[in-house]
Design a protein around this motif. Sequence first.
Motif, mmCIF file in Angstrom:
data_model
loop_
_atom_site.group_PDB
_atom_site.id
_atom_site.type_symbol
_atom_site.label_atom_id
_atom_site.label_comp_id
_atom_site.label_asym_id
_atom_site.label_seq_id
_atom_site.Cartn_x
_atom_site.Cartn_y
_atom_site.Cartn_z
ATOM 1 N N LYS A 9 0.839 -1.198 0.000
ATOM 2 C CA LYS A 9 0.000 0.000 0.000
ATOM 3 C C LYS A 9 0.884 1.263 0.000
ATOM 4 N N TYR A 49 -12.356 -3.220 -3.311
ATOM 5 C CA TYR A 49 -12.890 -3.263 -1.945
ATOM 6 C C TYR A 49 -14.423 -3.231 -1.924
ATOM 7 N N LEU A 52 -16.514 -3.906 1.138
ATOM 8 C CA LEU A 52 -16.383 -3.006 2.301
ATOM 9 C C LEU A 52 -17.097 -1.675 2.090
ATOM 10 N N PHE A 57 -15.440 3.174 7.599
ATOM 11 C CA PHE A 57 -14.065 3.573 7.237
ATOM 12 C C PHE A 57 -13.818 3.548 5.737
ATOM 13 N N ARG A 85 -1.299 -14.739 3.308
ATOM 14 C CA ARG A 85 -2.069 -14.087 4.385
ATOM 15 C C ARG A 85 -1.353 -14.266 5.721
ATOM 16 N N THR A 91 -5.238 -8.134 10.221
ATOM 17 C CA THR A 91 -5.646 -6.825 9.691
ATOM 18 C C THR A 91 -5.174 -5.692 10.611
ATOM 19 N N ARG A 102 3.106 -7.134 8.901
ATOM 20 C CA ARG A 102 2.448 -6.081 9.694
ATOM 21 C C ARG A 102 2.953 -6.065 11.130
ATOM 22 N N THR A 109 -4.445 -0.166 11.951
ATOM 23 C CA THR A 109 -5.250 -0.850 10.926
ATOM 24 C C THR A 109 -5.351 -0.011 9.658
ATOM 25 N N ASN A 112 -1.815 -0.240 7.428
ATOM 26 C CA ASN A 112 -1.266 -1.594 7.655
ATOM 27 C C ASN A 112 -0.414 -2.111 6.494
ATOM 28 N N HIS A 115 -1.595 -5.460 1.348
ATOM 29 C CA HIS A 115 -2.827 -6.209 1.078
ATOM 30 C C HIS A 115 -2.474 -7.589 0.556
ATOM 31 N N GLY A 116 -3.300 -8.581 0.927
ATOM 32 C CA GLY A 116 -3.170 -9.913 0.337
ATOM 33 C C GLY A 116 -4.533 -10.528 0.115
HETATM 34 P P1 GTP Z 1 -6.483 -6.381 3.025
HETATM 35 O O1 GTP Z 1 -5.426 -7.411 2.807
HETATM 36 O O2 GTP Z 1 -6.002 -4.968 2.784
HETATM 37 O O3 GTP Z 1 -7.751 -6.702 2.250
HETATM 38 O O4 GTP Z 1 -6.804 -6.433 4.574
HETATM 39 P P2 GTP Z 1 -7.655 -7.542 5.334
HETATM 40 O O5 GTP Z 1 -8.173 -8.575 4.391
HETATM 41 O O6 GTP Z 1 -6.816 -7.996 6.468
HETATM 42 O O7 GTP Z 1 -8.859 -6.679 5.914
HETATM 43 P P3 GTP Z 1 -10.224 -6.245 5.184
HETATM 44 O O8 GTP Z 1 -10.289 -6.805 3.806
HETATM 45 O O9 GTP Z 1 -11.322 -6.546 6.126
HETATM 46 O O10 GTP Z 1 -10.051 -4.668 5.127
HETATM 47 C C1 GTP Z 1 -9.345 -4.068 4.063
HETATM 48 C C2 GTP Z 1 -8.536 -2.922 4.595
HETATM 49 O O11 GTP Z 1 -9.418 -1.923 5.081
HETATM 50 C C3 GTP Z 1 -7.642 -3.248 5.782
HETATM 51 O O12 GTP Z 1 -6.417 -3.816 5.418
HETATM 52 C C4 GTP Z 1 -7.450 -1.892 6.396
HETATM 53 O O13 GTP Z 1 -6.487 -1.128 5.673
HETATM 54 C C5 GTP Z 1 -8.825 -1.268 6.185
HETATM 55 N N1 GTP Z 1 -9.658 -1.484 7.361
HETATM 56 C C6 GTP Z 1 -10.301 -2.619 7.731
HETATM 57 N N2 GTP Z 1 -10.957 -2.447 8.882
HETATM 58 C C7 GTP Z 1 -10.728 -1.174 9.249
HETATM 59 C C8 GTP Z 1 -11.135 -0.386 10.358
HETATM 60 O O14 GTP Z 1 -11.862 -0.817 11.252
HETATM 61 N N3 GTP Z 1 -10.683 0.916 10.387
HETATM 62 C C9 GTP Z 1 -9.891 1.433 9.400
HETATM 63 N N4 GTP Z 1 -9.479 2.704 9.487
HETATM 64 N N5 GTP Z 1 -9.487 0.726 8.352
HETATM 65 C C10 GTP Z 1 -9.903 -0.561 8.274
#
Ligand code: GTP
Length: 149
Positions: A9, A49, A52, A57, A85, A91, A102, A109, A112, A115-116
């Motif tokens: 990222k 995304y 999401l 967020f 992962r 996360t 990480r 978060t 972080n 991404h994967g």
């Molecule tokens: P990715 O590998 O980036 O997809 O992360 P993940 O699979 O571990 O988490 P997820 O797909 O649920 O969320 C995608 C991304 O959104 C995360 O890596 C964070 O950068 C962001 N994110 C997720 N949850 C939160 C949160 O509660 N607050 C904030 N600020 N960012 C979040």
Amino acid sequence: TERTFIAVKPDGVQRGIYPEVLRRFTQRGFKLVAIKLTLADESLLRKHYADLQDKPFFPSLLSYMKSGPVLATVWEGKDVVKQGRSMLGATNPLNSAPGTIRGDFALDTGRNIIHGSDSVENAKKEIGLWFKPEELVESKATLASWIYE
Ligand code: GTP
Ligand code: MG
């Protein structure tokens, strides 16, 4: 063989952590299939995304991901989606074990650094979103017999 999409990222690129990411995946034995530095546009990120989009967020996630270049990569190898992962960590970096990317390099978060893909199916979808077919490089894995029995 299995492939996954890993993206450093904007914070991971700016902080210079991307060489460490490339080193870790390469030394684990995974093969690099595609790599490019790219500025992700809004429509790509909305697709990437999509699951999401209703989260509070989501707007800050989009501005974070648009804040600078992303290093997009594709890796190939045994169980690479799940192993990738686990190499990334949780996360929330505060829940990531030391030794994970990480867990070694991040604290928030919302910053972080990497991404994967979370499933083989999503990996296929994400590789298709971020790369054209001709950007995926076929090459002979000359080290294969040193990595796989
Ligand atoms: P990715 O590998 O980036 O997809 O992360 P993940 O699979 O571990 O988490 P997820 O797909 O649920 O969320 C995608 C991304 O959104 C995360 O890596 C964070 O950068 C962001 N994110 C997720 N949850 C939160 C949160 O509660 N607050 C904030 N600020 N960012 C979040
Ligand atoms: Mg995710």
